[in-house]
Scaffold this motif. Structure first.
Motif, short mmCIF file in Angstrom:
data_model
loop_
_atom_site.label_atom_id
_atom_site.label_comp_id
_atom_site.label_asym_id
_atom_site.label_seq_id
_atom_site.Cartn_x
_atom_site.Cartn_y
_atom_site.Cartn_z
N MET A 124 4.58 -7.10 -9.56
CA MET A 124 3.61 -7.65 -8.49
C MET A 124 4.14 -7.16 -7.17
O MET A 124 3.49 -6.67 -6.17
N SER A 125 5.61 -7.06 -6.92
CA SER A 125 5.76 -6.92 -5.48
C SER A 125 5.78 -5.35 -5.48
O SER A 125 5.42 -4.75 -4.16
N ARG A 126 5.63 -4.41 -6.51
CA ARG A 126 5.62 -2.99 -6.32
C ARG A 126 4.09 -2.80 -6.01
O ARG A 126 3.53 -1.80 -5.17
N GLY A 127 3.38 -3.54 -6.64
CA GLY A 127 1.93 -3.24 -6.49
C GLY A 127 1.37 -3.65 -4.97
O GLY A 127 0.56 -3.16 -4.48
N ARG A 128 1.95 -4.83 -4.43
CA ARG A 128 1.57 -5.40 -3.23
C ARG A 128 2.12 -4.27 -1.89
O ARG A 128 1.27 -4.04 -1.17
N ASP A 129 3.47 -3.63 -2.45
CA ASP A 129 3.80 -2.85 -1.50
C ASP A 129 2.93 -1.57 -1.42
O ASP A 129 2.67 -0.77 -0.59
N GLN A 130 2.51 -0.98 -2.59
CA GLN A 130 1.45 0.05 -2.75
C GLN A 130 0.37 -0.16 -2.04
O GLN A 130 -0.44 0.63 -1.43
N CYS A 131 -0.26 -1.53 -1.76
CA CYS A 131 -1.43 -1.71 -0.96
C CYS A 131 -1.09 -1.34 0.42
O CYS A 131 -2.19 -1.02 1.09
N THR A 132 -0.18 -1.42 0.91
CA THR A 132 0.39 -1.12 2.16
C THR A 132 0.03 0.42 2.55
O THR A 132 -0.38 0.81 3.31
N SER A 133 0.69 1.17 1.39
CA SER A 133 0.48 2.47 1.21
C SER A 133 -1.12 2.93 1.27
O SER A 133 -1.75 3.80 1.96
N VAL A 134 -1.93 2.14 0.44
CA VAL A 134 -3.15 2.29 0.43
C VAL A 134 -3.90 2.23 1.66
O VAL A 134 -4.61 2.79 2.17
N ALA A 135 -3.63 0.94 2.57
CA ALA A 135 -4.33 0.76 3.90
C ALA A 135 -3.65 1.92 4.69
O ALA A 135 -4.74 2.21 5.61
N LEU B 99 -2.38 3.47 -9.89
CA LEU B 99 -2.85 3.54 -8.55
C LEU B 99 -4.29 2.84 -8.50
O LEU B 99 -4.76 2.12 -7.85
N ALA B 100 -5.07 3.20 -9.58
CA ALA B 100 -6.44 2.70 -9.66
C ALA B 100 -6.34 1.23 -10.13
O ALA B 100 -7.09 0.51 -9.75
N ALA B 101 -5.41 0.98 -10.98
CA ALA B 101 -5.22 -0.48 -11.45
C ALA B 101 -4.67 -1.48 -9.94
O ALA B 101 -5.36 -2.50 -9.76
N VAL B 102 -3.85 -0.86 -9.29
CA VAL B 102 -3.66 -1.59 -8.06
C VAL B 102 -4.81 -1.71 -7.01
O VAL B 102 -4.95 -2.77 -6.70
N ARG B 103 -5.33 -0.67 -6.70
CA ARG B 103 -6.81 -0.79 -6.16
C ARG B 103 -7.60 -1.81 -6.61
O ARG B 103 -8.35 -2.54 -5.63
N THR B 104 -7.94 -1.85 -7.98
CA THR B 104 -8.89 -2.70 -8.58
C THR B 104 -8.26 -4.10 -8.65
O THR B 104 -9.15 -5.13 -8.27
N ILE C 128 -5.26 -5.57 -7.46
CA ILE C 128 -4.38 -6.28 -6.29
C ILE C 128 -4.91 -6.15 -4.93
O ILE C 128 -4.88 -6.99 -4.21
N CYS C 129 -5.47 -4.96 -4.78
CA CYS C 129 -6.08 -5.00 -3.04
C CYS C 129 -7.33 -4.29 -2.98
O CYS C 129 -7.34 -3.10 -2.69
N PRO C 130 -8.44 -4.96 -3.71
CA PRO C 130 -9.81 -4.44 -4.09
C PRO C 130 -10.50 -4.23 -2.50
O PRO C 130 -11.31 -3.25 -2.59
N SER C 131 -9.77 -4.54 -1.36
CA SER C 131 -10.47 -4.88 -0.36
C SER C 131 -10.18 -3.43 0.51
O SER C 131 -10.89 -3.21 1.38
N TYR C 132 -9.39 -2.83 -0.01
CA TYR C 132 -8.85 -1.39 0.68
C TYR C 132 -9.56 -0.32 0.08
O TYR C 132 -9.60 0.09 -0.85
#
Length: 58
Positions: free
Chosen positions: A1-12, A47-52, A54-58
């Motif tokens: 989960m932490s890597r997914g949340r970190d990836q959300c930062t990159s998506v933003a 990446l698609a799974a993370v966006r869907t 963990i951070c769908p609002s990005y």
């Protein structure tokens, strides 16, 4: 989960730069059996799974 949340930062930071995000995903999601990552195709799926999920609002 932490890597997914970190990836959300990159998506933003790079919301429309898919190649950059796939590259960063490949660097972030590694394992002992895949120390160089999983390759661009699998990284794009991660990446698609993370966006869907963990951070769908990005």
């Amino acid at each position: 989960m932490s890597r997914g949340r970190d990836q959300c930062t990159s998506v933003a930071q790079y919301p429309t730069d898919q190649p950059k995000l796939v590259e960063l995903t490949g660097k972030r999601f590694i394992s002992p059996g895949h120390p160089q990552g999983f390759g661009p195709e699998k990284s794009a799926k991660i990446l698609a799974a993370v966006r869907t999920h963990i951070c769908p609002s990005y």
